[in-house]
Design an enzyme around this catalytic site. Structure first.
Site, PDB file in Angstrom:
ATOM      1  N   ASN A 131       0.844  -1.194   0.000  1.00 22.14           N
ATOM      2  CA  ASN A 131       0.000   0.000   0.000  1.00 22.14           C
ATOM      3  C   ASN A 131       0.880   1.245   0.000  1.00 22.14           C
ATOM      4  O   ASN A 131       2.108   1.148  -0.020  1.00 22.14           O
ATOM      5  CB  ASN A 131      -0.956  -0.015   1.197  1.00 22.14           C
ATOM      6  CG  ASN A 131      -0.199  -0.066   2.503  1.00 22.14           C
ATOM      7  OD1 ASN A 131       0.525   0.852   2.846  1.00 22.14           O
ATOM      8  ND2 ASN A 131      -0.352  -1.173   3.232  1.00 22.14           N
ATOM      9  N   ILE A 157      -1.628  -7.328  14.410  1.00 21.42           N
ATOM     10  CA  ILE A 157      -0.464  -7.165  15.304  1.00 21.42           C
ATOM     11  C   ILE A 157      -0.865  -6.374  16.552  1.00 21.42           C
ATOM     12  O   ILE A 157      -0.566  -6.762  17.682  1.00 21.42           O
ATOM     13  CB  ILE A 157       0.694  -6.458  14.559  1.00 21.42           C
ATOM     14  CG1 ILE A 157       1.083  -7.270  13.323  1.00 21.42           C
ATOM     15  CG2 ILE A 157       1.895  -6.257  15.486  1.00 21.42           C
ATOM     16  CD1 ILE A 157       2.038  -6.570  12.374  1.00 21.42           C
TER      17      ILE A 157
HETATM   18  N1  CTP Z   1      -2.980  -3.167  12.560  1.00 16.93           N
HETATM   19  C1  CTP Z   1      -2.109  -4.164  12.916  1.00 16.93           C
HETATM   20  N2  CTP Z   1      -2.153  -5.372  12.260  1.00 16.93           N
HETATM   21  C2  CTP Z   1      -3.034  -5.571  11.261  1.00 16.93           C
HETATM   22  C3  CTP Z   1      -3.919  -4.556  10.874  1.00 16.93           C
HETATM   23  C4  CTP Z   1      -3.863  -3.351  11.552  1.00 16.93           C
HETATM   24  O1  CTP Z   1      -1.301  -3.978  13.841  1.00 16.93           O
HETATM   25  N3  CTP Z   1      -3.022  -6.753  10.652  1.00 16.93           N
HETATM   26  C5  CTP Z   1      -2.948  -1.909  13.325  1.00 16.93           C
HETATM   27  C6  CTP Z   1      -2.475  -0.712  12.559  1.00 16.93           C
HETATM   28  O2  CTP Z   1      -1.073  -0.535  12.704  1.00 16.93           O
HETATM   29  C7  CTP Z   1      -3.249   0.406  13.248  1.00 16.93           C
HETATM   30  C8  CTP Z   1      -4.543  -0.251  13.633  1.00 16.93           C
HETATM   31  O3  CTP Z   1      -4.278  -1.633  13.692  1.00 16.93           O
HETATM   32  O4  CTP Z   1      -2.620   0.819  14.438  1.00 16.93           O
HETATM   33  C9  CTP Z   1      -5.692  -0.004  12.721  1.00 16.93           C
HETATM   34  O5  CTP Z   1      -5.329  -0.235  11.383  1.00 16.93           O
HETATM   35  P1  CTP Z   1      -6.357   0.068  10.215  1.00 16.93           P
HETATM   36  O6  CTP Z   1      -5.738  -0.361   8.926  1.00 16.93           O
HETATM   37  O7  CTP Z   1      -6.879   1.456  10.335  1.00 16.93           O
HETATM   38  O8  CTP Z   1      -7.568  -0.851  10.592  1.00 16.93           O
HETATM   39  P2  CTP Z   1      -7.865  -2.353  10.378  1.00 16.93           P
HETATM   40  O9  CTP Z   1      -7.670  -3.068  11.645  1.00 16.93           O
HETATM   41  O10 CTP Z   1      -7.152  -2.896   9.189  1.00 16.93           O
HETATM   42  O11 CTP Z   1      -9.437  -2.276  10.095  1.00 16.93           O
HETATM   43  P3  CTP Z   1     -10.232  -1.787   8.782  1.00 16.93           P
HETATM   44  O12 CTP Z   1      -9.416  -2.208   7.607  1.00 16.93           O
HETATM   45  O13 CTP Z   1     -11.503  -2.514   8.910  1.00 16.93           O
HETATM   46  O14 CTP Z   1     -10.411  -0.312   8.906  1.00 16.93           O
END
Ligand code: CTP
Length: 406
Positions: free
Chosen positions: A213, A312
């Protein structure tokens, strides 16, 4: 940035070939908003002229304690009283010895001795041959100088002007400026170990293609720097991000979400703060092909089966240490709409005391951002500012919230 705005720095030069870097250093300090008064020893003037340093600093260089331009004839008092810090760069082995003994037979050593200890910090950027740097006398002097309240900055390692290779090079001007800026920041996180995830992840589909991304990693790198400036030990777990490592930060480079999880779990074992800024890929290919996937000539694209990556942040936030409030977890939310509601819901879902919301498309790759700090008892918005400014504010907010924890 204007990180040294309002600061008056006495920049002392002593004899060493690294004097050539002092010209660039002087410019960089001024670019950061400082005013600079250069003081040179006689030996320094063998390596670079006062004319150069005057032109760059915009002020006549001081070189002698007998300078009749000073109306009270007390250059050492005047110079040391008006300084916010004295930075000696380069600081020779001889000058370290002199300072360690409290000798004062030239203007620069005199003003160092005359400085009000509590008010005017003294920072030394050593520069010398590697044998001189490791000599027991220099080691002894460095220890004494630290005991006497000076800050002895690190030295660089590598090729030396004498043709040898090793420790003892003066840090580069940008490194010295970063250290000086950090020096002035309040040490709100002293004694803490802060782990930060940053950047995107890369999920291989085959050896030449992958899912990733547009995250640049800038926010996470700024947070790592700000945490370090605040006095913490910092581990930065970075996905593929093309950014320089902030000074003093331990960086662990990873590619995939699985690698990031493994590195983060290890690093967080003794951490006290965890900040998840990484834009972790939500999915990875169920199976990464060993060889490049070829077109089969049918005109049809292959079907890619995806599986969800582990979360994570949620994993760390549910660990026993986080649940026992020994590890303070901060999440980020990259949203494209309805920031407040999404961030509040995400805070609860991830189980973290602080969630920082931002609008993804408005932040990816940019140097500035706006943040929304969402806690159980309310929200706080941080208006648009450079990411490093926001990172410093966020670290201060974490320190404050941790101090209020039961
Ligand atoms: N995060 C993480 N591990 C993942 C996905 C997200 O640690 N596999 C953490 C990101 O670093 C951030 C938070 O979770 O601190 C939210 O990430 P975000 O991408 O906004 O949300 P998602 O959990 O992916 O949810 P969605 O895609 O439904 O918005």
């Amino acid at each position: 940035m204007n990180d040294l705005a309002g600061k008056h720095i006495v920049l002392g030069l002593t004899g060493g070939i690294a004097c050539y870097k002092a010209a660039e250093l002087c410019r960089s300090l001024i670019k950061e908003g400082a005013t600079v008064q250069v003081v040179m020893t006689e030996a320094a003037q063998q390596f670079i002229t006062a004319v150069t340093m005057q032109a760059l600093s915009g002020r006549p260089v001081s070189g002698s304690q007998w300078d009749a331009r000073e109306t009270n004839n007390m250059a050492h008092i005047n110079l040391s009283r008006e300084a916010d810090a004295i930075l000696i760069a380069p600081c020779s082995a001889d000058f370290m010895a002199k300072l360690a003994q409290g000798r004062a037979d030239d203007l620069l050593s005199l003003l160092c001795l005359a400085r009000p200890l509590e008010k005017v910090p003294l920072l030394l950027a050593p520069a010398m041959n590697r044998e001189m740097w490791v000599h027991p006398a220099t080691r002894r002097n460095a220890t004494q100088l630290v005991a006497d309240g000076a800050t002895v900055l690190e030295v660089g390692t590598g090729d030396q002007a004498c043709g040898e290779i090793g420790d003892g090079r003066m840090l580069e001007p940008n490194e010295l400026v970063e250290d000086l800026v950090a020096f002035f920041q309040p040490k709100l996180l002293a004694g803490h170990h802060v782990v930060v995830t940053a950047g995107p992840t890369y999920e291989a589909i085959d050896p030449v293609r992958g899912i990733t991304n547009l995250s640049s990693g800038k926010m996470g790198f700024a947070i790592a720097r700000a945490a370090r400036e605040a006095g913490a030990r910092v581990t930065l777990v970075a996905g593929p991000a093309h950014l320089p490592t902030p000074r003093g930060v331990q960086r662990i480079d990873v590619k995939s979400a699985a690698d990031m999880l493994a590195a983060t779990v290890t690093a967080a074992a003794d951490a006290t703060v965890f900040v998840a800024t990484a834009a972790v890929a939500d999915w990875r290919a169920a199976q990464s092909a060993g060889q490049k996937i070829k077109k089969d000539g049918s005109g049809r694209a292959p079907t890619l089966e995806l599986v969800e990556n582990d979360d994570i942040l949620a994993t760390i936030a549910q660990s026993p240490r986080a649940r026992a409030a020994e590890l303070f977890c901060v999440g980020f939310a990259a949203e494209s709409e309805d920031l407040l509601a999404n961030a509040q819901a995400k805070r609860l879902r991830k189980g973290v005391p602080l969630l920082v919301g931002n609008i993804g498309p408005a932040t990816f790759g940019r140097d500035d951002n706006t943040l929304l700090l969402v806690r159980a008892d309310g929200v706080e918005s941080l208006s648009r500012a450079p990411k490093l400014d926001l990172a410093r504010k966020l670290m201060a907010a974490c320190a404050q919230q941790m101090s209020q924890q039961p």
